[in-house]
Design a protein around this motif. Sequence first.
Motif, PDB file in Angstrom:
ATOM      1  N   HIS A   1      42.829 -71.160  -6.546  1.00  0.00           N
ATOM      2  CA  HIS A   1      41.905 -71.967  -7.349  1.00  0.00           C
ATOM      3  C   HIS A   1      42.471 -72.265  -8.734  1.00  0.00           C
ATOM      4  N   LYS A   2      43.218 -71.341  -9.295  1.00  0.00           N
ATOM      5  CA  LYS A   2      43.846 -71.577 -10.596  1.00  0.00           C
ATOM      6  C   LYS A   2      44.797 -72.769 -10.506  1.00  0.00           C
ATOM      7  N   SER A   3      45.500 -72.887  -9.394  1.00  0.00           N
ATOM      8  CA  SER A   3      46.403 -74.027  -9.197  1.00  0.00           C
ATOM      9  C   SER A   3      45.640 -75.339  -9.173  1.00  0.00           C
TER      10      SER A   3
ATOM     11  N   LYS B   1      41.704 -71.535 -18.257  1.00  0.00           N
ATOM     12  CA  LYS B   1      42.356 -70.855 -19.374  1.00  0.00           C
ATOM     13  C   LYS B   1      42.166 -69.345 -19.302  1.00  0.00           C
ATOM     14  N   ILE B   2      40.990 -68.909 -18.863  1.00  0.00           N
ATOM     15  CA  ILE B   2      40.752 -67.469 -18.719  1.00  0.00           C
ATOM     16  C   ILE B   2      41.612 -66.905 -17.591  1.00  0.00           C
ATOM     17  N   LEU B   3      41.646 -67.599 -16.442  1.00  0.00           N
ATOM     18  CA  LEU B   3      42.471 -67.126 -15.329  1.00  0.00           C
ATOM     19  C   LEU B   3      43.947 -67.072 -15.726  1.00  0.00           C
ATOM     20  N   ARG B   4      44.421 -68.086 -16.440  1.00  0.00           N
ATOM     21  CA  ARG B   4      45.814 -68.118 -16.888  1.00  0.00           C
ATOM     22  C   ARG B   4      46.086 -66.957 -17.846  1.00  0.00           C
ATOM     23  N   SER B   5      45.166 -66.724 -18.782  1.00  0.00           N
ATOM     24  CA  SER B   5      45.346 -65.631 -19.744  1.00  0.00           C
ATOM     25  C   SER B   5      45.387 -64.280 -19.052  1.00  0.00           C
TER      26      SER B   5
ATOM     27  N   MET C   1      34.297 -78.910 -23.965  1.00  0.00           N
ATOM     28  CA  MET C   1      35.271 -78.463 -22.996  1.00  0.00           C
ATOM     29  C   MET C   1      34.571 -78.262 -21.652  1.00  0.00           C
ATOM     30  N   PHE C   2      35.222 -78.690 -20.593  1.00  0.00           N
ATOM     31  CA  PHE C   2      34.678 -78.529 -19.252  1.00  0.00           C
ATOM     32  C   PHE C   2      34.674 -77.060 -18.862  1.00  0.00           C
ATOM     33  N   LYS C   3      33.689 -76.674 -18.041  1.00  0.00           N
ATOM     34  CA  LYS C   3      33.623 -75.296 -17.573  1.00  0.00           C
ATOM     35  C   LYS C   3      34.889 -74.949 -16.792  1.00  0.00           C
ATOM     36  N   SER C   4      35.387 -75.915 -16.010  1.00  0.00           N
ATOM     37  CA  SER C   4      36.596 -75.658 -15.230  1.00  0.00           C
ATOM     38  C   SER C   4      37.807 -75.411 -16.140  1.00  0.00           C
ATOM     39  N   ASP C   5      37.839 -76.060 -17.314  1.00  0.00           N
ATOM     40  CA  ASP C   5      38.929 -75.823 -18.268  1.00  0.00           C
ATOM     41  C   ASP C   5      38.871 -74.398 -18.795  1.00  0.00           C
ATOM     42  N   ILE C   6      37.670 -73.944 -19.088  1.00  0.00           N
ATOM     43  CA  ILE C   6      37.495 -72.572 -19.576  1.00  0.00           C
ATOM     44  C   ILE C   6      37.902 -71.579 -18.495  1.00  0.00           C
ATOM     45  N   GLU C   7      37.461 -71.834 -17.257  1.00  0.00           N
ATOM     46  CA  GLU C   7      37.835 -70.946 -16.153  1.00  0.00           C
ATOM     47  C   GLU C   7      39.352 -70.905 -15.993  1.00  0.00           C
TER      48      GLU C   7
END
Length: 104
Positions: A74-76, A9-13, A1-7
């Motif tokens: 940035h989440k967008s 998903k965490i921001l969304r959560s 998983m890309f680091k940006s994907d993790i970021e």
Amino acid sequence: MFKSDIEYKILRSLENNPNLTQREIAQLMDMSLGKTNYVVRSLIEKGWLKINNFKRSDKKLGYLYLLTPKGVAHKSILAENFLRRKSEEYNKLKEEIEMLKKEL
């Protein structure tokens, strides 16, 4: 998983539930608590996330994670990139399935 994907998903959560603990985030993301802590700290250092303390009912200190305006922006961007990558993966998978169906 890309680091940006993790970021992302965490921001969304945290946007949906700002009082999640890092342990709960780790469980949701299926990753270690240490990695979760590392990513959350990096989001705070980037200025995308801020943390507020509050007293929980059990007299312990709790944390509330809030997305900053910079974090929302940035989440967008991360969401757009995530969607593009997942769409590409989906299209490639569809092609592969069609090829396999033809082989059968």
